[in-house]
Design an enzyme around this catalytic site. Structure first.
Site, PDB file in Angstrom:
ATOM      1  CE1 TYR B 173      -3.975  -1.666   0.529  1.00 41.34           C
ATOM      2  CE2 TYR B 173      -2.785  -3.270   1.150  1.00 41.34           C
ATOM      3  CZ  TYR B 173      -4.320  -2.726   1.246  1.00 41.34           C
ATOM      4  OH  TYR B 173      -5.107  -4.372   0.652  1.00 41.34           O
ATOM      5  CE1 TYR B 207      -1.728  -7.127   2.378  1.00 38.46           C
ATOM      6  CE2 TYR B 207      -2.732  -6.977  -0.024  1.00 38.46           C
ATOM      7  CZ  TYR B 207      -2.586  -6.595   1.790  1.00 38.46           C
ATOM      8  OH  TYR B 207      -3.615  -6.158   2.497  1.00 38.46           O
ATOM      9  NE  ARG B 228      -5.804 -10.185   3.431  1.00 34.34           N
ATOM     10  CZ  ARG B 228      -7.173  -9.859   3.094  1.00 34.34           C
ATOM     11  NH1 ARG B 228      -7.411  -7.871   3.701  1.00 34.34           N
ATOM     12  NH2 ARG B 228      -8.277  -9.699   3.525  1.00 34.34           N
ATOM     13  CG  HIS B 231      -7.585  -8.536  -1.050  1.00 29.20           C
ATOM     14  ND1 HIS B 231      -6.612  -8.744  -0.659  1.00 29.20           N
ATOM     15  CD2 HIS B 231      -7.793  -6.907  -0.059  1.00 29.20           C
ATOM     16  CE1 HIS B 231      -5.950  -7.941   0.340  1.00 29.20           C
ATOM     17  NE2 HIS B 231      -6.628  -6.791   0.569  1.00 29.20           N
ATOM     18  CG  HIS B 233      -8.899  -3.693   1.271  1.00 27.92           C
ATOM     19  ND1 HIS B 233     -10.002  -4.022   2.099  1.00 27.92           N
ATOM     20  CD2 HIS B 233      -8.038  -3.428   1.197  1.00 27.92           C
ATOM     21  CE1 HIS B 233      -8.429  -5.013   2.960  1.00 27.92           C
ATOM     22  NE2 HIS B 233      -7.986  -4.529   2.238  1.00 27.92           N
TER      23      HIS B 233
END
Lengths: 348, 348
Positions: B173, B207, B228, B231, B233
């Site tokens: 991120y 990630y 994870r 995806h 969010h």
């Protein structure tokens, strides 16, 4: 930026976890936490998960409460430092510290009971000769402590190391003063051939636990007071004997029955005496003199009874076995600590 | 230095607490925590104390384990910052986050399911027009997302605000990059008159969650992986509707069945499509064009179904009542949250 580690072998080979719900998430989390091969860790994580999830289910924990709790925990970590451990304080005010001490250091009835360590023990106390002055607070009321360490069969224990700490007369430990240089109101003594140790400190005073952090705010919300009754901390170490962490509390203190950290035992509540000419004379006859003390000053007299490691371990194991039976838990003891009777690795 | 506060009125008038033991400490701590007059707080503290103490009793928690746990918690607080919340991460890997979300945001079967918020949502995402490019990563594989928001009876919901965030192509991120200036791979959109919203991002990648802190070390000890599945969010807000926090996961990702934070629901696993000339043409006929997209790029198509606040509240209360009955707890609901049927203040 952290490198991306490969998943450990086997860590994605468990049963698929899709569609976890309020009702099925707990066994799935317990299972994924059972792969370490460390049975004790498996047991700890399993019980932790079960209690944590049940807590959320029983309280229907709201998202706002959850977030507030996590922020509270961050706050506890961020106010902690080398000389302040807010999580010990939290454990203290929740009664967990006293409970863990009671589990780990069970005391046969003829021994000295334990009390909470608290967050103010340090590792820089000076080793002083017996009879030394350990408080440098001119406002404190001088107190001579004359103590003896014995075994449960009454034999004096020489060569035990005793860590002692108390607040100054304003109710603050040395580490709570900004710009602290040297330790004060703390020392380490060694018991002499008769098991005796003595020091010159000050009469302890009641004081509030640190109340300017998250734990203080919690107590405020709970309308609890943050006071501890006047006390002196003692920690005893001698090879072959169970470490004893305890404290002596002054009878008549307004907080002796409502200690914010649940540390008081009736057997640890004492009356101070006053030093008299007669007592000094009788001590002198025994060959014991106390430099710098005066008639009329406070006198703390106390024997401490240590338990052997062997006896403590046997009692701890006995208590653990009985508790497991009463709770109906399917565990066995390894090194005195419960582990699952069967764990996931047995099933592979 | 903190001032010494006086004890609140009444706070030392409870039954004396001397000689607390393994067996009697819990009710004493619960009682002293029941004086606030806030029934919800009383209930939360009572359940917390009970579970915390039972955990220590059932595990015979050793002093060393207790200290290691408290130091672990300090570490979690100290690595946390404005852009990193290690306790959210801890809650995530223990399954607590998913559980709390499931309790608070129950979903009727015809609605879109929720997923974990995770620690990387920020409050500085730019509000962008529909169709905007929200990823500035030249390495990412371009992906157009074309979505619609509807109510449970299928009506389009215009004017909903949608917060969207994903990692860059390296699996990080924006806030994980040192020297982050402006937000990237995140934006806020508003659904149009047809309930539609669309944006140009990148195909998400799997990630690892941050594994350089205490939580990463815990996963390592547990031989769990920290990955994870890929995806994106989504968080939806619209007056009168329950906030929906969810994510869409890519089918075929190696971690889709072993998400480190237990977030995947089968209904949230999607297949990406490819943009074709035919699809672009058919959209154009409906008056919808997408600037800057090319044939052959990834296409994410999805409808999201929001539930009214009213329906959510009714379902949450129904679930809570049923759960309390099953667990046999003596509580009643106040504002949808359990409180004790009787508390200490009723007994005064």
């Amino acid at each position: 930026m952290p490198e991306h580690p490969p998943p450990p072998p086997g860590s994605i080979n468990h049963p698929p976890m899709l569609d976890l719900t309020i009702d099925n998430i707990t066994p799935n989390v317990e299972r994924i936490n059972s792969q370490s091969g460390d049975r004790r860790l498996t047991y700890l994580m399993s019980r932790l998960t079960s209690h944590l999830h049940d807590f959320a289910r029983e309280t229907r924990l709201s998202s706002e409460e959850w977030m507030a709790a996590l922020d509270f925990l961050v706050g506890c970590g961020q106010i902690s430092s080398d000389v302040r451990h807010e999580f010990i304080l939290l454990s203290d005010v929740l009664g967990l510290s006293l409970l863990v001490d009671s589990i780990n250091h069970p005391k046969p009835s003829r021994s000295t009971e334990g009390s909470v360590l608290g967050p103010f023990h340090t590792h820089d106390a000076p080793v002083l000769p017996n009879g030394s002055l350990m408080s440098h607070d001119p406002e404190g009321e001088p107190m001579l402590a004359v103590c003896r360490i014995v075994s449960t069969d009454g034999k004096p224990l020489p060569g035990a190391m005793v860590d002692i700490w108390e607040t100054d007369s304003s109710g603050h430990y040395d580490v709570q003063h900004a710009g602290r240089q040297d330790p004060s109101e703390r020392c380490i003594l060694e018991s002499d051939a008769d098991g005796r140790f003595c020091f010159r400190g000050i009469k302890p005073v009641s004081y509030p636990i640190p109340n300017d952090g998250p734990v203080g705010k919690l107590l405020e919300k709970l309308k609890r007071h943050c006071w501890r009754p006047a006390h002196v901390h003692f920690m005893f170490q001698k090879d072959g004997y169970d470490n004893l962490i305890t404290a002596l509390y002054l009878r008549g203190d307004p907080f002796v029955e409502s200690d914010a950290v649940f540390g008081v035992k009736a057997s640890l509540v004492i009356d101070l005496e006053k030093i008299t000419a007669e007592w000094l004379e009788s001590e002198k006859k025994e060959g014991r003199t106390y430099e710098g003390v005066k008639e009329g000053e406070w006198l703390l007299k106390r024997d401490f009874v240590l338990v052997t490691e062997e006896e403590t371990k046997a009692l701890r194991n006995k208590n653990a076995k009985e508790a497991m039976e009463v709770m109906g838990l399917k565990v066995r003891l390894e090194d005195g600590l419960p582990v699952p009777e069967i764990d996931a690795s047995d099933l592979d």
